[in-house]
Scaffold this active site. Structure first.
Site, PDB file in Angstrom:
ATOM      1  N   ARG A  27     -42.749 -90.738-132.843  1.00 20.48           N
ATOM      2  CA  ARG A  27     -42.762 -91.784-133.872  1.00 20.48           C
ATOM      3  C   ARG A  27     -41.336 -92.212-134.172  1.00 20.48           C
ATOM      4  O   ARG A  27     -40.380 -91.670-133.635  1.00 20.48           O
ATOM      5  CB  ARG A  27     -43.454 -91.273-135.138  1.00 20.48           C
ATOM      6  CG  ARG A  27     -42.795 -90.041-135.710  1.00 20.48           C
ATOM      7  CD  ARG A  27     -43.555 -89.462-136.870  1.00 20.48           C
ATOM      8  NE  ARG A  27     -42.847 -88.288-137.352  1.00 20.48           N
ATOM      9  CZ  ARG A  27     -43.380 -87.373-138.099  1.00 20.48           C
ATOM     10  NH1 ARG A  27     -44.624 -87.465-138.480  1.00 20.48           N
ATOM     11  NH2 ARG A  27     -42.663 -86.343-138.505  1.00 20.48           N
ATOM     12  N   ILE A  29     -37.675 -93.639-134.694  1.00 21.37           N
ATOM     13  CA  ILE A  29     -36.586 -94.040-133.807  1.00 21.37           C
ATOM     14  C   ILE A  29     -36.843 -93.591-132.374  1.00 21.37           C
ATOM     15  O   ILE A  29     -36.608 -94.343-131.423  1.00 21.37           O
ATOM     16  CB  ILE A  29     -35.232 -93.496-134.324  1.00 21.37           C
ATOM     17  CG1 ILE A  29     -34.867 -94.177-135.649  1.00 21.37           C
ATOM     18  CG2 ILE A  29     -34.125 -93.692-133.289  1.00 21.37           C
ATOM     19  CD1 ILE A  29     -33.689 -93.546-136.363  1.00 21.37           C
ATOM     20  N   TYR A 167     -28.826 -81.132-143.197  1.00 23.73           N
ATOM     21  CA  TYR A 167     -29.002 -82.215-142.229  1.00 23.73           C
ATOM     22  C   TYR A 167     -27.655 -82.879-141.945  1.00 23.73           C
ATOM     23  O   TYR A 167     -27.314 -83.124-140.778  1.00 23.73           O
ATOM     24  CB  TYR A 167     -30.006 -83.226-142.785  1.00 23.73           C
ATOM     25  CG  TYR A 167     -30.175 -84.473-141.953  1.00 23.73           C
ATOM     26  CD1 TYR A 167     -31.095 -84.517-140.907  1.00 23.73           C
ATOM     27  CD2 TYR A 167     -29.436 -85.622-142.221  1.00 23.73           C
ATOM     28  CE1 TYR A 167     -31.268 -85.662-140.152  1.00 23.73           C
ATOM     29  CE2 TYR A 167     -29.602 -86.784-141.460  1.00 23.73           C
ATOM     30  CZ  TYR A 167     -30.522 -86.790-140.431  1.00 23.73           C
ATOM     31  OH  TYR A 167     -30.690 -87.937-139.689  1.00 23.73           O
TER      32      TYR A 167
END
Length: 181
Positions: A27, A29, A167
């Site tokens: 899904r 990018i 992240y």
């Protein structure tokens, strides 16, 4: 005056005869990258832990006339990285392009961030990039044709945001590793 239709991607960039792997292609990018590479003529291996959605991506490519194989894979696994790269080279005769896109997106504030969340994001985002890059580069060097490896970073590597320090750190690591490679 009549305007000409815009040229297709294949008219601008031809990847016919090339093969590509896109990790995290179920899904978002990753799917968009896989679809565009296929539009340019590349034969694809799309991977994700979300096997049904990876098959959907491969189905979209096939429906548009392209070649695609969907494989369930843990992007942070050395064994899966070697399996995926080997399968691409075996099926299509070579491996020409690798797009390291997969990442676990698990927002958490500093005081709530668990060891499991940190480890998952780091394993997929850093180890996965390393393992896939090594496996792909070995095949590319052995084939003697060169190739392209694209590692997907983020502006978060340079402009961290709240609830995402792990992240942000991983994407910063991807940038540093890519420069080092």
């Amino acid at each position: 005056m009549t305007s000409k239709p815009a040229p297709s991607l294949l008219d601008l960039v031809s990847l016919k005869g090339k093969s590509a792997i896109v990790t995290g292609a179920a899904r978002g990018i990753g799917r968009a990258i896989a679809l565009r590479l296929a539009e340019a003529g590349a034969a694809l291996v799309v991977t994700d832990v979300l096997e049904a959605q990876a098959r959907e991506t491969a189905g979209l490519i096939a429906a548009a006339g392209g070649k695609a194989l969907a494989l369930a894979a843990d992007a942070g696994s050395l064994a899966d990285a070697e399996r995926i790269c080997g399968e691409a080279a075996s099926r299509y005769g070579s491996l020409d392009i690798l797009v390291n896109n997969a990442i676990a997106f698990q927002p958490a504030e500093l005081l709530e961030l668990s060891e499991q969340q940190f480890d998952t994001v780091s394993r997929i985002g850093l180890k996965g990039v390393l393992f896939h890059t090594q496996a792909a580069a070995r095949l590319m060097v052995k084939a003697g044709r060169g190739g392209r490896i694209v590692n997907i970073g983020s502006t978060a590597a340079f402009l961290p945001v709240g609830a995402m320090s792990h992240y942000d750190a991983v994407k910063g690591g991807v940038v540093a590793m890519t420069r080092g490679f």
